[in-house]
Design a protein around this motif. Structure first.
Motif, PDB file in Angstrom:
ATOM      1  N   GLY A 126       0.818  -1.209   0.000  1.00 55.72           N
ATOM      2  CA  GLY A 126       0.000   0.000   0.000  1.00 55.72           C
ATOM      3  C   GLY A 126       0.853   1.261   0.000  1.00 55.72           C
ATOM      4  O   GLY A 126       0.565   2.229  -0.712  1.00 55.72           O
ATOM      5  N   GLU A 127       1.917   1.265   0.799  1.00 57.44           N
ATOM      6  CA  GLU A 127       2.811   2.423   0.836  1.00 57.44           C
ATOM      7  C   GLU A 127       3.436   2.684  -0.532  1.00 57.44           C
ATOM      8  O   GLU A 127       3.508   3.827  -0.993  1.00 57.44           O
ATOM      9  N   ARG A 128       3.918   1.612  -1.165  1.00 56.51           N
ATOM     10  CA  ARG A 128       4.563   1.784  -2.467  1.00 56.51           C
ATOM     11  C   ARG A 128       3.582   2.321  -3.496  1.00 56.51           C
ATOM     12  O   ARG A 128       3.917   3.203  -4.299  1.00 56.51           O
ATOM     13  N   TRP A 129       2.355   1.811  -3.470  1.00 60.78           N
ATOM     14  CA  TRP A 129       1.343   2.276  -4.421  1.00 60.78           C
ATOM     15  C   TRP A 129       1.022   3.755  -4.169  1.00 60.78           C
ATOM     16  O   TRP A 129       0.890   4.552  -5.108  1.00 60.78           O
ATOM     17  N   ALA A 130       0.924   4.111  -2.886  1.00 57.60           N
ATOM     18  CA  ALA A 130       0.667   5.517  -2.548  1.00 57.60           C
ATOM     19  C   ALA A 130       1.807   6.412  -3.022  1.00 57.60           C
ATOM     20  O   ALA A 130       1.573   7.523  -3.529  1.00 57.60           O
ATOM     21  N   GLN A 131       3.039   5.953  -2.871  1.00 55.60           N
ATOM     22  CA  GLN A 131       4.190   6.731  -3.347  1.00 55.60           C
ATOM     23  C   GLN A 131       4.126   6.942  -4.856  1.00 55.60           C
ATOM     24  O   GLN A 131       4.370   8.043  -5.360  1.00 55.60           O
ATOM     25  N   ILE A 132       3.800   5.887  -5.587  1.00 53.72           N
ATOM     26  CA  ILE A 132       3.729   5.974  -7.052  1.00 53.72           C
ATOM     27  C   ILE A 132       2.700   7.026  -7.486  1.00 53.72           C
ATOM     28  O   ILE A 132       2.927   7.777  -8.440  1.00 53.72           O
ATOM     29  N   LEU A 133       1.580   7.088  -6.754  1.00 52.67           N
ATOM     30  CA  LEU A 133       0.509   8.022  -7.115  1.00 52.67           C
ATOM     31  C   LEU A 133       0.687   9.403  -6.483  1.00 52.67           C
ATOM     32  O   LEU A 133      -0.142  10.289  -6.686  1.00 52.67           O
ATOM     33  N   GLY A 134       1.753   9.583  -5.693  1.00 56.34           N
ATOM     34  CA  GLY A 134       2.012  10.892  -5.098  1.00 56.34           C
ATOM     35  C   GLY A 134       1.186  11.199  -3.867  1.00 56.34           C
ATOM     36  O   GLY A 134       0.999  12.378  -3.523  1.00 56.34           O
ATOM     37  N   GLY A 135       0.690  10.167  -3.195  1.00 55.29           N
ATOM     38  CA  GLY A 135      -0.114  10.378  -1.992  1.00 55.29           C
ATOM     39  C   GLY A 135       0.723  10.588  -0.744  1.00 55.29           C
ATOM     40  O   GLY A 135       1.955  10.467  -0.759  1.00 55.29           O
ATOM     41  N   HIS A 136       0.041  10.913   0.349  1.00 58.63           N
ATOM     42  CA  HIS A 136       0.673  11.026   1.654  1.00 58.63           C
ATOM     43  C   HIS A 136       0.611   9.662   2.349  1.00 58.63           C
ATOM     44  O   HIS A 136      -0.351   8.911   2.158  1.00 58.63           O
ATOM     45  N   ILE A 137       1.592   9.381   3.191  1.00 59.25           N
ATOM     46  CA  ILE A 137       1.635   8.130   3.948  1.00 59.25           C
ATOM     47  C   ILE A 137       1.820   8.459   5.424  1.00 59.25           C
ATOM     48  O   ILE A 137       2.796   9.116   5.801  1.00 59.25           O
ATOM     49  N   ALA A 138       0.895   8.004   6.258  1.00 62.88           N
ATOM     50  CA  ALA A 138       0.989   8.169   7.716  1.00 62.88           C
ATOM     51  C   ALA A 138       1.138   6.789   8.334  1.00 62.88           C
ATOM     52  O   ALA A 138       0.259   5.945   8.208  1.00 62.88           O
ATOM     53  N   ARG A 139       2.266   6.570   8.993  1.00 63.26           N
ATOM     54  CA  ARG A 139       2.569   5.250   9.572  1.00 63.26           C
ATOM     55  C   ARG A 139       2.266   5.288  11.071  1.00 63.26           C
ATOM     56  O   ARG A 139       2.823   6.090  11.805  1.00 63.26           O
ATOM     57  N   LEU A 140       1.395   4.396  11.534  1.00 59.70           N
ATOM     58  CA  LEU A 140       0.901   4.450  12.917  1.00 59.70           C
ATOM     59  C   LEU A 140       1.711   3.574  13.872  1.00 59.70           C
ATOM     60  O   LEU A 140       2.203   2.514  13.500  1.00 59.70           O
ATOM     61  N   TRP A 141       1.758   4.046  15.127  1.00 58.02           N
ATOM     62  CA  TRP A 141       2.479   3.358  16.199  1.00 58.02           C
ATOM     63  C   TRP A 141       1.580   3.231  17.423  1.00 58.02           C
ATOM     64  O   TRP A 141       1.404   4.182  18.174  1.00 58.02           O
TER      65      TRP A 141
END
Length: 270
Positions: A126-141
């Motif tokens: 999902g992260e890689r796909w979001a990067q390809i499309l120029g989206g934001h990524i929020a990684r939760l902890w």
């Protein structure tokens, strides 16, 4: 946002995180549409909701199949999680691409962890796909807050439920450390990340706390005994590497626990 026009938000998913995000956006006076299984929408067929995707100014991709972690998982369970999330990714990311609207993908600390789990593997895709499309990524902890107890509820809520029953018992010694973040801080961080344009961030408190300390604080607040097991819990194998800029949590751990206990007691007395 030009003039007094309300920003339009499409939230994909209405679980623990998605419901709090939608509530925050509504409090801010923004327009919100939520698509999720709970209200009869199949996001694996997101092409059916093209109008909602194109309507939105911002899209929040929160929905995910995390599986059930409170029982032994079979290879078939793992395969179903993989299949389900790949199908979800394929549908939603194609809809995001067609709509061409800014979006944020909610990921997990499991994605970059060297201990490859099925959840982590699907989040990494999902992260890689979001990067390809120029989206934001929020990684939760380790986001916490009140959740009704069940097969998918998280540690803090489960400890509080045990405490309200008279005793908190853990299977481990509690020495393992985690970074905990109250859910209100989490969703406020999402909005901040979108507002400042930061493409990727580990959304976390930045404070390492042992599970033992969290259990003891909850036990003290509820006035109950806390008993620890003999086994060592799993250590965190990954540390946050891309912190969210110009942001800090508003809630301390104690304040977040107090809010969660207050909501738990409301649920108990309903």
């Amino acid at each position: 946002m030009p003039g007094s026009e309300k920003r339009k938000n499409l939230v994909l998913g209405s679980g623990f995180i998605g419901s709090h995000l939608a509530a925050l956006l509504i409090e801010r006076g923004e327009e919100v549409v939520v698509l999720s299984r709970k209200n009869g929408h199949d996001l694996k067929k997101s092409e059916n909701y093209h109008d909602q995707f194109t309507w939105a100014d911002r899209i929040w991709f929160v929905a995910w199949d995390v599986g059930i972690w409170k029982r032994d998982v079979t290879p078939r369970d793992e395969a179903q999680i993989l299949e389900s999330n790949l199908e979800l990714c394929n549908s939603v990311f194609h809809s995001l691409e067609r709509a061409g609207k800014p979006f944020l993908f909610v990921s997990s600390q499991a994605a970059p962890s060297p201990e490859m789990t099925t959840l982590g593997a699907t989040k990494r895709i999902g992260e890689r796909w979001a990067q390809i499309l120029g989206g934001h990524i929020a990684r939760l902890w380790n986001v916490y807050g009140w959740e009704e107890p069940g097969e998918k509820s998280h540690l803090v809520a489960d400890l509080i439920v045990k405490g309200m029953k008279g005793k908190i018992e853990l299977m481990t010694s509690g020495e393992e450390t985690r970074q905990f973040l109250y859910v209100r801080d989490c969703v406020e961080a999402f909005v901040h990340q979108f507002d400042i344009g930061q493409k990727e961030a580990d959304v976390t408190s930045g404070e390492w706390v042992s599970v033992k300390e969290v259990a003891q604080r909850i036990g003290k607040k509820l006035g109950v005994e806390v008993v620890f097991g003999p086994d060592r819990g799993k250590a965190s194998l990954f540390v946050p590497r891309i912190l969210l800029e110009s942001w800090k949590p508003r809630f301390s751990l104690d304040q977040g626990l107090d809010e969660t206990i207050k909501d738990a007691k409301k649920w108990q007395g309903r």
